[in-house]
Design a protein around this motif. Structure first.
Motif, PDB file in Angstrom:
ATOM      1  N   LEU A 181       0.839  -1.193   0.000  1.00 37.75           N
ATOM      2  CA  LEU A 181       0.000   0.000   0.000  1.00 37.75           C
ATOM      3  C   LEU A 181       0.879   1.251   0.000  1.00 37.75           C
ATOM      4  N   LEU A 182       1.909   1.252   0.829  1.00 37.66           N
ATOM      5  CA  LEU A 182       2.845   2.378   0.860  1.00 37.66           C
ATOM      6  C   LEU A 182       3.511   2.550  -0.500  1.00 37.66           C
ATOM      7  N   ASP A 183       3.941   1.448  -1.078  1.00 39.61           N
ATOM      8  CA  ASP A 183       4.622   1.484  -2.373  1.00 39.61           C
ATOM      9  C   ASP A 183       3.750   2.115  -3.448  1.00 39.61           C
ATOM     10  N   VAL A 184       2.512   1.689  -3.530  1.00 36.04           N
ATOM     11  CA  VAL A 184       1.647   2.152  -4.618  1.00 36.04           C
ATOM     12  C   VAL A 184       1.170   3.588  -4.383  1.00 36.04           C
ATOM     13  N   ILE A 185       1.066   4.009  -3.126  1.00 33.29           N
ATOM     14  CA  ILE A 185       0.766   5.421  -2.844  1.00 33.29           C
ATOM     15  C   ILE A 185       1.933   6.299  -3.293  1.00 33.29           C
ATOM     16  N   GLY A 186       3.151   5.854  -3.049  1.00 35.64           N
ATOM     17  CA  GLY A 186       4.316   6.618  -3.492  1.00 35.64           C
ATOM     18  C   GLY A 186       4.366   6.769  -4.998  1.00 35.64           C
ATOM     19  N   LYS A 210       8.385  -4.080  -7.382  1.00 34.79           N
ATOM     20  CA  LYS A 210       9.274  -3.748  -8.493  1.00 34.79           C
ATOM     21  C   LYS A 210      10.394  -2.811  -8.038  1.00 34.79           C
ATOM     22  N   PRO A 211      11.643  -3.231  -8.156  1.00 30.25           N
ATOM     23  CA  PRO A 211      12.734  -2.291  -7.910  1.00 30.25           C
ATOM     24  C   PRO A 211      13.043  -1.415  -9.118  1.00 30.25           C
ATOM     25  N   TYR A 212      12.540  -1.804 -10.295  1.00 30.24           N
ATOM     26  CA  TYR A 212      12.823  -1.061 -11.521  1.00 30.24           C
ATOM     27  C   TYR A 212      11.505  -0.672 -12.208  1.00 30.24           C
ATOM     28  N   PRO A 213      11.408   0.553 -12.749  1.00 31.96           N
ATOM     29  CA  PRO A 213      10.153   1.002 -13.377  1.00 31.96           C
ATOM     30  C   PRO A 213      10.039   0.561 -14.829  1.00 31.96           C
ATOM     31  N   CYS A 214       9.920  -0.737 -15.021  1.00 28.53           N
ATOM     32  CA  CYS A 214       9.768  -1.294 -16.369  1.00 28.53           C
ATOM     33  C   CYS A 214       8.992  -2.600 -16.248  1.00 28.53           C
ATOM     34  N   VAL A 250      13.385 -13.540  -3.721  1.00 24.48           N
ATOM     35  CA  VAL A 250      14.483 -12.597  -3.453  1.00 24.48           C
ATOM     36  C   VAL A 250      13.855 -11.279  -2.995  1.00 24.48           C
ATOM     37  N   PRO A 251      13.299 -11.233  -1.792  1.00 22.16           N
ATOM     38  CA  PRO A 251      12.506 -10.068  -1.389  1.00 22.16           C
ATOM     39  C   PRO A 251      13.356  -8.821  -1.160  1.00 22.16           C
ATOM     40  N   LEU A 252      12.728  -7.655  -1.378  1.00 24.43           N
ATOM     41  CA  LEU A 252      13.347  -6.390  -1.006  1.00 24.43           C
ATOM     42  C   LEU A 252      13.332  -6.240   0.513  1.00 24.43           C
ATOM     43  N   THR A 253      14.335  -5.600   1.052  1.00 18.96           N
ATOM     44  CA  THR A 253      14.334  -5.313   2.483  1.00 18.96           C
ATOM     45  C   THR A 253      13.334  -4.197   2.779  1.00 18.96           C
ATOM     46  N   ALA A 254      12.939  -4.106   4.040  1.00 22.58           N
ATOM     47  CA  ALA A 254      12.034  -3.033   4.438  1.00 22.58           C
ATOM     48  C   ALA A 254      12.664  -1.672   4.162  1.00 22.58           C
ATOM     49  N   ALA A 255      13.964  -1.579   4.335  1.00 19.10           N
ATOM     50  CA  ALA A 255      14.660  -0.314   4.073  1.00 19.10           C
ATOM     51  C   ALA A 255      14.596   0.037   2.589  1.00 19.10           C
ATOM     52  N   ALA A 256      14.714  -0.972   1.725  1.00 19.78           N
ATOM     53  CA  ALA A 256      14.653  -0.726   0.279  1.00 19.78           C
ATOM     54  C   ALA A 256      13.253  -0.292  -0.136  1.00 19.78           C
ATOM     55  N   VAL A 257      12.232  -0.885   0.463  1.00 12.97           N
ATOM     56  CA  VAL A 257      10.849  -0.489   0.160  1.00 12.97           C
ATOM     57  C   VAL A 257      10.630   0.962   0.560  1.00 12.97           C
ATOM     58  N   GLU A 258      11.111   1.324   1.739  1.00 15.96           N
ATOM     59  CA  GLU A 258      10.951   2.694   2.207  1.00 15.96           C
ATOM     60  C   GLU A 258      11.731   3.672   1.338  1.00 15.96           C
TER      61      GLU A 258
END
Length: 468
Positions: free
Chosen positions: A47-52, A281-285, A419-427
């Motif tokens: 939810l945080l990710d998609v709001i950003g 997604k770590p990359y916008p593609c 291969v999950p993103l860390t919480a720090a990477a999501v933030e």
């Protein structure tokens, strides 16, 4: 003399429950206590990710266009658009926010379902939650219900809809949005079943986009249609309860098959959580390309770029038409979308610049000679090892002019459950996106509001923070 039409009577189903009824009951009865803690954490991150992403999108031309277009449908209302804060009717706010969520092709994907889960779900719960004055706990629960229902429905048709040029997010997101809106508006079970039935005739979206913005529209229109279906059903308009398993139902119409047994969306509903398979997604593609980015970044620095003779990128055969063809388009893209859906171009970006981010597509030129030279050396070949759609694997094989061959294969990409993103990477991703529209201090406050969403009395504070 005309016959008199009487309003239908709400009733409990006597026959064996249909799939629509199973899903409606699940959405209406779900409690946050029923949800595994890991899924609650995932839901908040997504939810945080998609709001950003929506905040960042609100500063782009398509963001302004969808707000202007949606305002033509009616202004003033009980819900607001992310970024602008414009007051709109709930269905129109859902339309805007869903488009913003998917506008940069940076939002999450359920890998097994090939479905962007959070965009239509977020659009539906923020609009319906605001309008109904729902608590944060109710909104979070509805968001999880929408994620799970959308992923389950899309998993049944995984790969088959793409093969027929349908966009699963646009189709299945409609049902997910209706389920969330039905819960938040305290819709009766029978009416929510009707709403899901109505969604079957409203769910739409094809992959033919050319140079248009059409794909961006899909999650927003799905949310708009889902909320509209709930409104119609609440007014007494009846929809078919056999929308999923009917002989002329949704699945048969779109895949030519009718699911049964363990393939049914309701199989082990509430006991197994398919939403746990959603990948950030770590990359916008395009998500099909992410493993190739990981592989290219791993190889970067192990050779000099002028020493490259050829680059081979083994790719799932059925995906060539989406991210590897026609060749002239993918090695020399003329639009942002063409670049985002090109394996050769994105691999070249990673090798040349060492980054694949929003600036790569939206701020930097698409015709950088250094990037285009490497893209022209890359060619996609059939990947016999691919297990698509279970995973989106990627491999980069670099042949140097001296005959040496270097390769990197990624069975799954960064950001997936493997291969999950860390919480720090999501933030960090959220902050980079959100601060295109709001201050760093406001971004921090949004993080705190989403992380503590179940303790919020309403969405008032969150939506105010999401106003640029």
């Amino acid at each position: 003399m005309s016959p008199t039409l009487t309003a239908p009577v709400l009733r409990d189903a006597v026959a064996a429950p249909t799939e629509a009824r199973h899903l409606a009951r699940f959405a209406l009865a779900l409690s946050l206590d029923d949800v595994p803690p890991a899924l609650i954490r995932l839901a908040k991150e997504h939810l945080l990710d998609v709001i950003g992403i929506a905040l960042a999108s609100s500063r782009f031309d398509f963001g302004a266009a969808i707000l202007k277009g949606a305002s033509e449908l009616g202004t003033g209302g009980q819900a607001s658009a992310i970024g602008s804060g414009a007051a709109l009717p709930p269905a129109s706010a859902a339309l805007v926010n869903g488009v913003l969520a998917h506008g940069l092709d940076f939002d999450d994907t359920h890998v097994g379902a090939i479905y962007h889960a959070s965009a239509p779900a977020m659009a539906a719960v923020l609009a319906s939650g605001q309008a109904s004055r729902a608590s944060g706990e109710e909104v979070l629960t509805a968001f999880i219900a929408a994620l799970e229902i959308g992923c389950r429905l899309a998993t049944v048709g995984a790969g088959k809809l793409h093969d027929r040029s349908f966009h699963p997010t646009s189709l299945f997101g409609t049902f997910a949005a209706a389920a969330a809106a039905g819960r938040l508006t305290r819709t009766a079970e029978e009416q929510l079943v009707w709403a899901l039935g109505i969604c079957g005739s409203q769910a739409a979206g094809i992959l033919e986009r050319g140079n248009s913005w059409l794909k961006r529209l899909h999650p927003g229109w799905a949310a708009h249609a889902g909320l509209s279906a709930v409104s119609l059903a609440r007014g007494g308009f009846i929809g078919p309860d056999t929308v999923f398993e009917g002989r002329r139902g949704f699945y048969f119409a779109h895949t030519g098959e009718i699911p049964h047994g363990e393939a049914l969306p309701s199989h082990r509903l509430g006991r197994e959580w398919q939403a746990m398979g959603i990948a950030l997604k770590p990359y916008p593609c395009c998500h099909f390309i992410h493993a190739f980015v990981d592989a290219a970044l791993e190889l970067r620095g192990k050779f000099a770029l002028p020493d490259i003779a050829a680059i081979e990128c083994p790719l799932t055969p059925s995906l060539h038409k989406m991210v590897a063809e026609p060749r002239e388009r993918v090695i020399r893209p003329e639009t942002i979308y063409s670049a985002q859906f090109s394996v050769p171009y994105v691999v070249a970006l990673a090798l040349v610049t060492g980054r694949v981010d929003l600036a790569s597509f939206h701020d930097d030129p698409l015709d950088d000679p250094a990037v285009l030279r490497i893209a022209a050396l890359a060619e996609c070949t059939p990947d016999p090892l691919s297990d698509y759609p279970k995973h989106f694997p990627g491999e980069v094989i670099v042949t140097l002019k001296d005959g040496r061959v270097l390769r990197s294969r990624k069975p799954a990409s960064l950001g997936t459950p493997d291969v999950p993103l860390t919480a720090a990477a999501v933030e960090a991703k959220f902050r980079a996106n959100a601060t295109r529209a709001v201050s760093a201090e406001t971004a921090t406050a949004i993080i705190e509001a989403v992380n503590g969403l179940e303790r919020e009395a309403s969405l008032d504070r969150l939506m105010q923070l999401c106003t640029a």
